[in-house]
Design an enzyme around this catalytic site. Sequence first.
Site, PDB file in Angstrom:
ATOM      1  N   GLY A 208       0.810  -1.204   0.000  1.00  0.00           N
ATOM      2  CA  GLY A 208       0.000   0.000   0.000  1.00  0.00           C
ATOM      3  C   GLY A 208       0.844   1.255   0.000  1.00  0.00           C
ATOM      4  N   PRO A 209       0.209   2.419  -0.150  1.00  0.00           N
ATOM      5  CG  PRO A 209      -1.317   3.943  -0.998  1.00  0.00           C
ATOM      6  CD  PRO A 209      -1.235   2.601  -0.356  1.00  0.00           C
ATOM      7  N   PRO A 210       2.511   4.913   1.237  1.00  0.00           N
ATOM      8  CG  PRO A 210       4.459   6.078   0.685  1.00  0.00           C
ATOM      9  CD  PRO A 210       3.175   5.586   0.097  1.00  0.00           C
ATOM     10  N   GLY A 211       2.196   5.584   4.743  1.00  0.00           N
ATOM     11  CA  GLY A 211       1.348   6.196   5.748  1.00  0.00           C
ATOM     12  C   GLY A 211       0.002   5.554   5.957  1.00  0.00           C
ATOM     13  N   GLY A 213      -0.520   2.582   7.390  1.00  0.00           N
ATOM     14  CA  GLY A 213      -0.554   1.774   8.608  1.00  0.00           C
ATOM     15  C   GLY A 213      -0.111   0.350   8.441  1.00  0.00           C
ATOM     16  CE  LYS A 214       3.332  -0.134   3.483  1.00  0.00           C
ATOM     17  NZ  LYS A 214       2.801   1.241   3.314  1.00  0.00           N
ATOM     18  CD  GLU A 432      -7.822  30.830  -6.181  1.00  0.00           C
ATOM     19  OE1 GLU A 432      -8.551  29.817  -6.208  1.00  0.00           O
ATOM     20  OE2 GLU A 432      -6.616  30.798  -6.474  1.00  0.00           O
ATOM     21  CG  HIS A 435     -10.064  28.070 -10.227  1.00  0.00           C
ATOM     22  ND1 HIS A 435      -9.709  27.389 -11.354  1.00  0.00           N
ATOM     23  CD2 HIS A 435      -8.916  28.648  -9.762  1.00  0.00           C
ATOM     24  CE1 HIS A 435      -8.406  27.521 -11.573  1.00  0.00           C
ATOM     25  NE2 HIS A 435      -7.901  28.293 -10.612  1.00  0.00           N
TER      26      HIS A 435
END
Length: 617
Positions: A208-211, A213-214, A432, A435
Amino acid sequence: MKQDNKKPGKRPMYFYYLIAIVAIFLINFLLLPAISRRSIEETDYTTFLQNVEAGNVEAAQVGDEYIYYTMTEDGQTSYYETLTMDDPDLVSRLYAAGVKMEGVETESTSLLWTLFAGYVIPILIFVLLGRWLSNRMMSSMGGNGGAMSFGKSNAKVYVKSSTGIKFSDVAGEDEAKELLTEIIDYLHDPQKYTEIGASMPKGALLVGPPGTGKTLLAKAVAGEAEVPFFSISGSEFVEMFVGMGAAKVRDLFKQANEKAPCIVFIDEIDTIGKKRDSAGFTGGNDEREQTLNQLLTEMDGFDGSKGVVILAATNRPDSLDPALLRPGRFDRRIPVDLPDLQGREEILKVHAKKIRVADNVRFGEIARAAVGASGADLANVVNEAALRAVREGRKFATQEDFQESIEVVIAGYQKKNRVLSSKEKLIVAYHEVGHALVAAKQTNSAPVTKITIIPRTSGALGYTMQVDDEEHFLMSKEELENKIASLTGGRAAEELIFHTVTTGASNDIEQATKIARAMISRYGMSDEFDMVAMENVTNQYLGGDSSLTCSFETQTLLDRKVVELVRTQHEKARKILEDNVGKLHEIAKYLYDHETISGEEFMDILCKTPELTVSET
């Protein structure tokens, strides 16, 4: 450029040897002469007796061959010596004259001191210095244990009583916890599995991606199973000496077998588990490949029925060697993805238990605003909210603190020392609002929740926040086109009002181009290319790098289609603003005066206030 690999402040070895040589020189040529620097004058025995009778002698040392005595004249002490005579009355004379009689230092004693100071002390200094340098060098290359610890795994062991982490401490990863529950059940009661002939997977790979909770999940598995937990990073296996990494692998599995049942967790396993070079010898990678080969051998050799489970984590699964992923090694691949809306809310609540929170905090709204945030990001959001509450002088975190912390994570802190000129501030306001207005006038666009022109530490001079009411996992072609149009709305407003362009749209251009290219090269949203992929995505958990898989001619056509798609949406955004130019002026003026407006205020002005016509502006 040649790099200097020496650590700053670290002295070379010859520097310490130079210090030792200088110390020995000082001892032999300065200290020893200083000890015997006294200038001793020889006198006859008669002169000695005359000085005793006259009361000039202060102290005397009577030896077997010489008599040493001192006299003080004009405040200066002088040293004398004379031959010892057979004089039985000498002691009586010295006592009568009030001479202080001292012990004598014999020649043998002086010789021993000279030998000790001249030879023993220098040798001792050399031995101690050598041992110190040797220990320092060994510890820098082989850990705290020196050379004898090269083959040690240095794995951190968390016994069951010290982890204290359970599945209740891990939120937002229900699927991963469900897959790991079976491993816990096997460690608790392996008998029911062996009775039916089932064997537990030797290894499970957390991907999984960093951060996300592995590592925390692995510790939670050990905490739930109440077994020892070995934790080691893949980089700790890599040593400067060939073969040391393989020795550490052997030692790790030896310790695991001794403490079975237990869990071995290897973090960032891609450090040693990368695909091996098929070309043959790889030079500097020999150590890494030997470590990988030893890991494969150990995983094949140990008995899984003992209750030793291997867990590993990586965010680069595509780079792992196929031999590591085959059945019998890492049998189970467990995805640990970014949390969904419900998962984000649960994670926020878990971390919010550690701080004081107001009763009216709505974690659901915060979770909706934190789309794409990992568990680590959400923990940071909660901590930022607590810090903001302290800065504001409150005893608990409020809804406003959490909303501001979301913006801090997304765009950085407010840059209060950056003051925009009136013209720049007006341009940013129109940019802004451009947008927001384009997004609001299109269907299937996320609602605008906030518009601000306060500069941020990330470099943004302002931003428009849009938050979907629901979680979206699929996006249609129309939704992506609307998103590109919203991104080009800021530049379109600058062109329409100021008849010029600025550098403020650089990030918008980058995002619009990225979306347009993905639509054509990866999503098959082009009639010319149909369902043909022109790019392959690698490192999907680390930014999603892509590489083209088409010819140069096709790439040229692809670039042309990307430009056409972005130009079409740019023209659409400009047309929307031209049709609503009165609202553009009105909302931009309101934003210029207030600097920050909420989504409710924006929609109230857009829907309820009468529009100005083009002639009135």
